[in-house]
Design a protein around this motif. Structure first.
Motif, short mmCIF file in Angstrom:
data_model
loop_
_atom_site.label_atom_id
_atom_site.label_comp_id
_atom_site.label_asym_id
_atom_site.label_seq_id
_atom_site.Cartn_x
_atom_site.Cartn_y
_atom_site.Cartn_z
N PHE A 73 -17.84 -5.99 7.26
CA PHE A 73 -16.87 -4.96 6.63
C PHE A 73 -15.31 -5.90 6.34
O PHE A 73 -14.91 -6.44 7.23
N GLY A 74 -15.07 -5.94 5.01
CA GLY A 74 -13.90 -6.77 4.74
C GLY A 74 -12.60 -6.08 5.01
O GLY A 74 -11.76 -6.78 4.92
N GLY A 75 -12.55 -4.86 5.22
CA GLY A 75 -11.29 -4.13 5.38
C GLY A 75 -11.15 -3.11 4.27
O GLY A 75 -11.64 -3.14 3.19
N VAL A 76 -9.91 -2.46 4.26
CA VAL A 76 -9.38 -1.57 3.33
C VAL A 76 -7.93 -1.98 2.88
O VAL A 76 -7.13 -2.12 3.85
N LEU A 77 -7.78 -2.32 1.68
CA LEU A 77 -6.39 -2.47 1.09
C LEU A 77 -5.64 -1.20 0.75
O LEU A 77 -6.29 -0.28 0.12
N LEU A 78 -4.62 -0.88 1.43
CA LEU A 78 -4.02 0.56 1.24
C LEU A 78 -2.67 0.20 0.37
O LEU A 78 -1.84 -0.68 0.87
N GLY A 79 -2.56 1.09 -0.50
CA GLY A 79 -1.30 1.12 -1.36
C GLY A 79 -0.64 2.59 -1.27
O GLY A 79 -1.20 3.57 -1.32
N ASN A 80 0.81 2.54 -1.57
CA ASN A 80 1.36 3.92 -1.53
C ASN A 80 1.47 4.43 -3.03
O ASN A 80 2.33 3.35 -3.75
N GLY A 81 1.15 5.57 -3.55
CA GLY A 81 1.51 6.13 -4.80
C GLY A 81 0.91 7.25 -4.83
O GLY A 81 -0.16 7.60 -4.81
N THR A 82 1.97 8.15 -5.53
CA THR A 82 1.51 9.60 -5.84
C THR A 82 1.38 9.77 -7.21
O THR A 82 0.44 10.05 -7.75
N ARG A 83 2.48 9.37 -7.94
CA ARG A 83 2.50 9.33 -9.73
C ARG A 83 1.88 8.25 -10.10
O ARG A 83 2.09 7.15 -9.29
N PRO A 84 1.36 8.43 -11.36
CA PRO A 84 0.87 7.24 -12.04
C PRO A 84 2.01 6.09 -11.88
O PRO A 84 2.93 6.12 -12.34
N GLY A 85 1.22 4.79 -11.37
CA GLY A 85 2.56 3.55 -11.44
C GLY A 85 3.10 3.38 -10.17
O GLY A 85 3.73 2.64 -9.86
N ASP A 86 3.03 4.35 -9.49
CA ASP A 86 3.96 4.37 -8.18
C ASP A 86 3.34 2.96 -7.38
O ASP A 86 4.63 2.64 -6.66
N VAL A 87 2.39 2.63 -7.28
CA VAL A 87 1.70 1.42 -6.32
C VAL A 87 2.47 0.40 -6.91
O VAL A 87 2.52 -0.62 -5.92
N ALA A 88 2.85 0.25 -8.23
CA ALA A 88 3.58 -1.02 -8.30
C ALA A 88 4.72 -1.30 -7.64
O ALA A 88 5.46 -2.49 -7.52
N GLY A 89 5.72 -0.31 -7.20
CA GLY A 89 6.44 -0.38 -6.24
C GLY A 89 6.13 -0.63 -4.76
O GLY A 89 7.29 -0.85 -4.02
N ASP A 90 5.20 -0.72 -4.60
CA ASP A 90 4.73 -0.87 -3.04
C ASP A 90 4.70 -2.53 -2.79
O ASP A 90 3.63 -3.04 -2.88
N ASP A 91 5.76 -3.08 -2.35
CA ASP A 91 5.77 -4.52 -2.21
C ASP A 91 4.79 -5.15 -1.12
O ASP A 91 4.40 -6.11 -1.17
N GLU A 92 4.69 -4.33 -0.01
CA GLU A 92 3.88 -4.64 1.24
C GLU A 92 2.33 -4.84 0.46
O GLU A 92 1.66 -5.57 0.97
N ALA A 93 1.86 -3.73 -0.11
CA ALA A 93 0.54 -3.67 -0.66
C ALA A 93 0.25 -4.70 -1.73
O ALA A 93 -0.83 -5.61 -1.63
N ALA A 94 1.23 -5.07 -2.62
CA ALA A 94 1.08 -6.25 -3.45
C ALA A 94 1.19 -7.68 -2.45
O ALA A 94 0.35 -8.38 -2.86
N ARG A 95 1.74 -7.87 -1.65
CA ARG A 95 1.64 -8.99 -0.49
C ARG A 95 0.34 -8.95 -0.17
O ARG A 95 -0.17 -10.12 -0.36
N GLN A 96 -0.41 -7.76 0.38
CA GLN A 96 -1.43 -7.94 1.04
C GLN A 96 -2.55 -8.18 0.17
O GLN A 96 -3.60 -8.96 0.34
N ALA A 97 -2.40 -7.75 -1.30
CA ALA A 97 -3.56 -8.13 -2.41
C ALA A 97 -3.65 -9.42 -2.75
O ALA A 97 -4.89 -9.74 -2.87
#
Length: 182
Positions: A152-176
């Motif tokens: 099990f490699g884990g799950v990458l989580l990002g925050n986003g409600t509206r299309p494109g919102d995840v682009a503003g999740d700096d922590e998710a981008a760092r983990q990615a």
């Protein structure tokens, strides 16, 4: 051994937050790693029918989209289920795909479960809430991997409600950037 990643996109929206996050993580894969991307909406599966207690309990070999998904699954060393968080779990198309594994385990000669052992199962999801809201989704994937004797490699989580919102999740981008790093 060269790694081969199968990205199964389980969103009802093409190009949504979950897919964007998965693609960001995939950009970090080594040059030699294979990538195959399939959108589960493009390969619809029928609802799973449990036949274990009928007749001899065997299932016929998959055909059509099920055969395509089975072959792609068995060709991959790493399976990435990219599903938005829907009602605290994976999407319907993702769950239906996993349900079909029950039948694939009972196809004579396929040896699906032994062949899946040792591969790695990953998850990528976008959600509109607290990270803990994804605990049921993470549990589903973790338990699936354990049952199938997969890593099990884990799950990458990002925050986003509206299309494109995840682009503003700096922590998710760092983990990615290091998500698929062993």
């Amino acid at each position: 051994m060269t790694r081969s990643f199968l990205f199964l996109l389980g969103s009802s929206r093409t190009g949504g937050n979950t897919e964007a996050l998965a693609r960001l993580a995939a950009e970090q894969l080594p040059a030699g790693a294979g990538q195959r991307w399939l959108h589960l909406d493009d390969l619809p599966l029928p609802d799973f029918e449990d036949l274990r207690h009928e007749g001899d309990g065997r299932y016929p070999a998959p055909t059509g989209h099920a055969a395509t998904l089975l072959d792609a699954t068995l060709e991959a060393t790493d399976l990435v289920l990219a599903s938005p968080l829907y009602w605290y779990s994976v999407s319907t198309t993702t769950k239906r795909y996993l349900d079909h594994w029950s039948g694939w385990m009972r196809v004579p000669g396929l040896d699906f479960r032994p062949r899946m052992a040792g591969r790695t199962l990953w998850g990528v999801t976008a959600l509109a809430g607290a990270p803990g809201d994804a605990d049921p989704l993470v549990g589903t994937l973790r338990h699936t991997a354990r049952y199938m004797r997969m890593e099990f490699g884990g799950v990458l989580l990002g925050n986003g409600t509206r299309p494109g919102d995840v682009a503003g999740d700096d922590e998710a981008a760092r983990q990615a950037k290091t998500f698929f790093t062993p």
